[in-house]
Design a protein around this motif. Structure first.
Motif, PDB file in Angstrom:
ATOM      1  N   GLU C 432       0.823  -1.211   0.000  1.00  0.00           N
ATOM      2  CA  GLU C 432       0.000   0.000   0.000  1.00  0.00           C
ATOM      3  C   GLU C 432       0.856   1.260   0.000  1.00  0.00           C
ATOM      4  OE1 GLU C 432      -3.755   0.463  -0.114  1.00  0.00           O
ATOM      5  OE2 GLU C 432      -2.886  -1.209  -1.217  1.00  0.00           O
ATOM      6  N   ILE C 433       1.974   1.197   0.682  1.00  0.00           N
ATOM      7  CA  ILE C 433       2.898   2.343   0.644  1.00  0.00           C
ATOM      8  C   ILE C 433       3.346   2.551  -0.800  1.00  0.00           C
ATOM      9  CG2 ILE C 433       5.145   3.279   1.381  1.00  0.00           C
ATOM     10  CD1 ILE C 433       4.867   1.602   3.952  1.00  0.00           C
ATOM     11  N   GLU C 434       3.708   1.456  -1.463  1.00  0.00           N
ATOM     12  CA  GLU C 434       4.180   1.551  -2.849  1.00  0.00           C
ATOM     13  C   GLU C 434       3.072   2.036  -3.774  1.00  0.00           C
ATOM     14  OE1 GLU C 434       5.705  -2.425  -3.004  1.00  0.00           O
ATOM     15  OE2 GLU C 434       7.763  -1.784  -2.536  1.00  0.00           O
ATOM     16  N   VAL C 437       2.774   5.773  -3.275  1.00  0.00           N
ATOM     17  CA  VAL C 437       3.877   6.486  -3.927  1.00  0.00           C
ATOM     18  C   VAL C 437       3.641   6.547  -5.440  1.00  0.00           C
ATOM     19  CG1 VAL C 437       6.361   6.441  -4.408  1.00  0.00           C
ATOM     20  CG2 VAL C 437       5.531   5.876  -2.122  1.00  0.00           C
ATOM     21  N   ALA C 438       3.272   5.402  -6.011  1.00  0.00           N
ATOM     22  CA  ALA C 438       3.044   5.348  -7.462  1.00  0.00           C
ATOM     23  C   ALA C 438       1.896   6.258  -7.872  1.00  0.00           C
ATOM     24  CB  ALA C 438       2.755   3.910  -7.872  1.00  0.00           C
ATOM     25  N   ALA C 439       0.828   6.232  -7.104  1.00  0.00           N
ATOM     26  CA  ALA C 439      -0.331   7.071  -7.430  1.00  0.00           C
ATOM     27  C   ALA C 439       0.029   8.552  -7.357  1.00  0.00           C
ATOM     28  CB  ALA C 439      -1.482   6.748  -6.484  1.00  0.00           C
ATOM     29  N   THR C 440       0.773   8.913  -6.320  1.00  0.00           N
ATOM     30  CA  THR C 440       1.173  10.325  -6.150  1.00  0.00           C
ATOM     31  C   THR C 440       2.045  10.758  -7.313  1.00  0.00           C
ATOM     32  OG1 THR C 440       1.119  10.033  -3.764  1.00  0.00           O
ATOM     33  CG2 THR C 440       2.267  11.973  -4.570  1.00  0.00           C
ATOM     34  N   LYS C 441       2.983   9.867  -7.677  1.00  0.00           N
ATOM     35  CA  LYS C 441       3.882  10.185  -8.790  1.00  0.00           C
ATOM     36  C   LYS C 441       3.078  10.431 -10.046  1.00  0.00           C
ATOM     37  CE  LYS C 441       8.282   8.527 -10.571  1.00  0.00           C
ATOM     38  NZ  LYS C 441       8.254   7.845 -11.879  1.00  0.00           N
ATOM     39  N   LYS C 442       2.121   9.541 -10.288  1.00  0.00           N
ATOM     40  CA  LYS C 442       1.297   9.655 -11.499  1.00  0.00           C
ATOM     41  C   LYS C 442       0.510  10.961 -11.504  1.00  0.00           C
ATOM     42  CE  LYS C 442      -1.810   6.852 -14.262  1.00  0.00           C
ATOM     43  NZ  LYS C 442      -3.007   6.052 -14.066  1.00  0.00           N
ATOM     44  N   ILE C 443      -0.058  11.306 -10.357  1.00  0.00           N
ATOM     45  CA  ILE C 443      -0.840  12.542 -10.258  1.00  0.00           C
ATOM     46  C   ILE C 443       0.033  13.752 -10.561  1.00  0.00           C
ATOM     47  CG2 ILE C 443      -2.063  14.076  -8.655  1.00  0.00           C
ATOM     48  CD1 ILE C 443      -2.940  11.419  -7.199  1.00  0.00           C
TER      49      ILE C 443
END
Lengths: 130, 504, 448
Positions: C432-434, C437-443
């Motif tokens: 879930e941490i990953e 992080v991935a979702a934030t990066k994408k946003i």
């Protein structure tokens, strides 16, 4: 029971005068009404008080009783024994369980207090009320 | 240790309520501790471990927690289970405690409070994913407004005392907005101790007013006392004597004519719900005790919840946040209230307690009046059957509680506390002793609607038997209780030399 | 009605015994015009099943299925089912305040254990039986410091939880207490340099939080020295007490206020929680709240009683240390059971996991271009990051992928817009941490 050379107030404090210094405590009647004393709190040395002002509190398990100074003066000494052994108030209220010593502001105030006989009559009346 | 309670001659069925408490020699959890034992294991770490000294610096890292217990899961279960058996509880029997309203704590309330999606919600999470919580608050708010007949509410205060403070702060803000916050709050001498304590925190002076010979507010005195310096009267209604203030309309009028407000301590709402509404008889602001009237569990001393209900004039001053319903039908917590007194605690309130109160209210619906009727019926039944045995200092109609005094038994040297302790031997929790202060040797009894006729009869029998013992064998009463795990404890020693924690 | 244990014939018997015809006669003392003629317009009555349905429907309207990175004073931690099994016992749940000690020894013993655990954790000498929550515990601790020093000025760090400061302000307003806020440095800690002799003159309490609202640990020994040198007391508050599993306890503080929610109490949308005050023995008579003390009965058996009650409202009334009566006893019990299950090593292990997961998350997030660490001070399980876009915007987008994003600091700190407080506890799986992080990066990569 009530030392003849002491003076007494309606709120059951006593004062013993020695020149300019008065020693103050609460009477046997007061301690029996309060029950087992667990804690005593008095003002710091140096505190200036007018007659009738608060001289601290005496606590039992279920009640707190406010003490009032019989006369005006400055607190010169407080009784260290009461901190560790507040029960002295129950066992020796007129002697070793004195609360504070005061430097009297006006020694004449003492004469308006009750003497032992008057105090004994006063509490006898109170007993009838109960 | 022998059990010395007397055999009772009784027409009631032979139900022996008393059972001796299991005499487990259970110590403190610390005394069962041994290095290396664990009660809970957690899933292994799935990220790289971090050395705390390297991460935080030596000066920020502790060297273990000295004396902290180390025990296994079964020891925790046994320890606390054994401790629980030393308690009395509503689940075991009546608590006739006046003004406490110890009613049944419905178990469905516990179930719903623990639901995933309710117990798990974070107070700072966005409104979009909190509509369920907000609707619960909204629905409860509406129920409480209907019960009290008031206009607006705050659900934030964590207990009755905090509700009192919030109410007083709102009164102050309102009066200040009119130009003068005033100086004093009037409190009857029969009031609960939290009332004067709250007044002082609100920055007001307490002025005590004496009850009249009927234990009620003396309206002539009140007229004298209500000056332009008086902000409010804090009234418990029914009073702590369990008696309705028959002149309540006049009391409200006196206050209002001088621009003062009427605060009602709602601790005794169990006598009124569904039968009358404080908003109708002139109350401007009041708190409720959800852990009394609304069945939320006392849990050994708390939690509680003390919502405050107000009339329209005080609405602008409510603490933030206020639960609102927006035009689009969505619920929200409104913080944009410029005249608010501020927050009295973090977040919106004791949500878990509020939820339970709503579950209770939904179970009754409009039939909540029946609970009130049964509560008043039980109190009057007990009163009628004990009137010949105990002194009744105020012979006025009782509502949900009755106050006797120990005047008769005092003649044999037995006081209210002694009799209360003896009641323990009969399987009951003591009634409220030594309160209200205007009744020396008070015995305040409130059965609540949760008691069956049988339980009330057992209580009556117990009290009659104790009254007889006060005549025939007063020492038995004075040295009670005899059937508990420990006898009367030395409170004097506990206060003189307090020992407030375990040490190795 | 299932909660009312009387039959109609029993009611009639009882009315006859009283000597009235109907129960309405028992309400005659209420003036007629105030007696309701119709039932209240309340929803219900509902059966048990319908009540459950209602609340299940509400639960479905909340955040089930979402992963949350919120902390900010309320923390998601592992809790054992053993805790609920024990506190749901009727003898604990439905019992009253233990004023009648002889048959409330269960509650009193548990309170004594709670007081001990809180003292051990905080490095203080005594602790009380609970306050409502951390915010009111802090407020009462400050008022206690005022009584002890007889000084009416307080310095409080801006990095203390904003809602806690609001509560203090509400209480202090009418008590003549002057409150001044002290800022923070780039480390995120209290600005020591502003604690000048002039600023400290007449101050009764210096108030900090550690870990503070930014997740940063304060250097308490130095602050204690500065406060004491000026005759003030150091009052510290702890909103995330799991930190005490590895972090040095605030032994130098004079009064510690704590929020115990992290010890097995569900977040429950804001309450009930459990506050506590711990302090030095010499201050105990000024401490608010109930206290359980050890004593004996006539036969010499050890027992526990509520003690030093003369501090409290039911005896002292307007001169009481506080107006508190009902507290959070059941939740103090929850914390007690939780902590005894955890034990010394369990608490340490959980704290280490919090530290490790938070550091992992922070390292991964800082790899995203434009995302920067804000404060240099040491942190436990919360940290502040700066983002290249508004936190509100990022969080809206995160919500669409079922992630509850971090707390936007701009809400309470106008100078800290685009900065967010991220919390990672032992409950957060690495996956879930990953994902976060991935979702934030994408946003942040997508066009504005």
């Amino acid at each position: 029971m009530y030392p003849k050379d002491y003076r007494y107030t309606k709120e059951h404090e006593w004062i013993k005068v020695d020149g300019a210094i008065g020693t103050v405590g609460i009477t046997d009647y007061a301690q029996s009404e309060l029950g087992d004393v667990v804690f005593v709190e008095v003002p710091k040395v140096g505190t200036q008080l007018k007659g009738g002002q608060s001289l601290g509190t005496v606590e039992s398990v279920k009640a707190v009783s406010e003490i009032f100074t019989p006369v005006s003066g400055e607190v010169t000494e407080t009784n260290p024994a009461l901190h560790d052994a507040p029960e002295k108030i129950n066992s020796d209220p007129h002697g070793s369980a004195w609360l504070v010593k005061l430097r009297l502001a006006d020694p004449k105030e003492v004469s308006s207090l009750m003497d032992a006989a008057a105090y004994e009559a006063y509490i006898a009346d109170k007993a009838k009320e109960h | 240790m022998s059990s010395k309670f007397t055999e009772i001659e009784s027409s009631a069925p032979a139900i022996r309520k008393v059972r001796p408490h299991p005499n487990q020699n259970e110590g403190l959890i610390f005394e069962r501790s041994a290095a290396g034992k664990r009660g809970m294991e957690i899933p292994p770490l799935d990220v790289p471990a971090v050395d705390p000294v390297a991460a935080l610096g030596r000066e920020f890292v502790r060297d273990g927690i000295e004396g902290f217990p180390e025990v296994s899961e079964i020891e925790v279960i046994r320890h606390f289970t054994r401790l629980s058996t030393w308690n009395y509880a509503i689940d075991l029997g009546m608590y006739p405690l006046g003004s406490c309203t110890m009613k049944y704590n419905p178990r469905v309330n516990e179930f719903v409070a623990r639901l995933d999606g309710l117990a798990t919600e974070h107070p700072e999470q966005p409104g979009e994913i909190s509509q369920g919580c907000l609707r619960i608050l909204w629905d409860l708010q509406n129920c409480l407004l209907a019960v009290t007949g008031m206009d607006a509410a705050t659900l934030q205060p964590a207990a009755g005392a905090q509700g009192e403070l919030a109410g007083l702060l709102m009164i102050r803000a309102y009066l200040a907005s009119k130009g003068n916050p005033r100086k004093k709050v009037l409190i009857p001498d029969s009031a609960h101790g939290t009332n004067p304590a709250s007044v002082v925190i609100a920055g007001y002076e307490v002025q005590n007013i004496r009850s009249n010979a009927r234990g009620q507010i003396d309206t002539d005195h009140l007229r004298e006392f209500v000056t332009d310096d008086v902000a409010a009267l804090m009234l418990t209604n029914p009073s702590t004597l369990g008696v309705f203030e028959e002149r309540i309309a006049e009391i409200a009028e006196i206050l209002h004519s001088k621009g003062a407000l009427l605060y009602m301590d709602g601790a005794n709402m169990n006598a009124l719900a569904g039968v009358t509404r404080p908003g109708d008889f002139g109350v401007d602001v009041m708190h409720l005790n959800l852990h009394k009237t609304f069945s939320t569990p006392h849990g050994g001393g708390g939690p509680g919840s003390g919502p405050v209900m107000v009339k329209k004039i005080l609405e602008p001053f409510l603490p933030i946040p206020v639960v609102v319903k927006k035009e689009n039908g969505q619920f929200a917590l409104d913080q944009n209230r410029p005249q608010s007194i501020g927050r009295v605690r973090a977040y919106c309130g004791n949500f878990g307690v509020l939820l339970r109160a709503l579950a209770y209210t939904l179970a009754y619906g409009p039939g909540i009046r029946k609970a009130t009727e049964d509560a008043v019926l039980n109190a009057n039944y007990i009163r009628k059957n004990l009137e010949e045995y105990f002194d009744l200092p105020y012979n006025l109609p009782s509502m949900h509680e009755v106050v006797f005094s120990d005047a008769r038994q005092k003649r044999n040297g037995v006081n209210t506390m002694d009799m209360a302790k003896r009641l323990i031997d009969y399987g009951f929790h003591p009634y409220t002793t030594a309160f209200p202060l205007i009744v020396p040797g008070a015995m305040m009894i409130e059965p609540t609607e949760s008691e069956s006729k049988i339980e009330c009869d057992l209580f009556i029998d117990a009290m009659r038997s104790i009254a007889a013992e006060c005549d025939e064998n007063p020492d038995l009463v004075k040295t009670a209780p005899h059937s508990t795990r420990v006898g009367r404890l030395d409170e004097v020693a506990a206060a003189r030399k307090p020992i407030l924690r375990w040490k190795p | 009605m299932r909660y009312l244990p009387k039959s109609q014939s029993e009611r009639e018997e009882m009315l006859a015994s009283i000597g009235v015809q109907s129960v309405d006669e028992l309400f005659q003392s209420i003036p007629e015009k105030f007696r309701l003629k119709t039932p209240l317009p309340l929803p219900g009555p509902l059966s048990e099943m319908e009540i459950i349905q209602y609340f299940q429907a509400r639960a479905a309207e909340n955040s089930q299925g979402y992963t949350s990175f919120l902390g900010a004073g309320v923390y998601q931690h592992l809790r054992s089912v053993v805790t609920d099994a024990l506190v749901q016992r009727g003898e604990f749940l439905t019992s009253y305040t233990p004023y009648q000690a002889e048959f409330a020894q269960g509650t009193l013993t548990a309170i004594f254990e709670f007081q001990t655990l809180m003292s051990q954790l905080t490095g203080q000498e005594v602790a009380n039986a609970s306050m409502y929550d951390g915010s009111t515990a802090l407020t009462e601790a400050v008022l206690m410091a005022e009584r002890l020093t007889d000084r009416h000025k307080v310095l409080i760090a801006r990095s203390v939880h904003p809602e806690y400061r609001q509560v203090l302000a509400t209480y202090a307003k009418n008590l003549g207490l002057e409150i001044e806020e002290i800022g923070y440095t780039p480390s995120g800690q209290l600005d020591r340099s502003s604690l000048t002799a002039e600023k400290l003159a007449g101050v009764g309490a210096v108030v900090v939080q550690s870990p503070n609202f930014f997740g940063v640990l304060e250097e308490l020994p130095g602050l204690a020295d500065a406060a004491h040198a000026a005759g003030a007391l150091l009052v510290t508050c702890i909103t995330e007490p799991v930190s005490l599993g590895i972090v040095r306890p605030p032994a130098e503080a004079d009064i510690v206020a704590m929020e115990g929610q992290a010890f097995g109490v569900s977040p429950s949308y804001g309450g009930p929680y459990v506050g506590v005050i711990a302090t030095r023995e010499k201050f105990v008579r000024q401490m608010p709240g109930r206290l359980a003390g050890q004593t004996t009965d006539a036969a010499g058996r050890r027992g526990f009683v509520l003690t030093l009650a003369t501090r409290e409202q039911h005896i002292r009334r307007e001169k009481a240390t506080s107006n508190i009566c009902t507290n959070e006893a059941l939740y103090a019990l929850v914390a007690t059971i939780h902590l005894t299950l955890m034990g010394k090593e369990g608490l340490r292990e959980v704290a280490l996991q919090n530290l490790a997961k938070a550091r992992f998350a922070q390292a991964e997030l800082e790899k995203i271009p434009g995302v920067r660490r804000v404060f240099s001070g040491p942190t436990f399980n919360e940290f502040v990051l700066e983002f290249p876009r508004s936190v509100k915007m990022i969080n809206s987008a995160l919500l669409r992928v079922k992630i509850v994003g971090p707390f936007a600091l701009g809400t309470h700190y106008p100078e800290l817009t685009k900065r967010a407080l991220i919390c990672v506890t032992e409950t957060m799986p690495r996956t879930e941490i990953e994902r976060f992080v991935a979702a934030t990066k994408k946003i942040l990569e997508s066009p504005v």
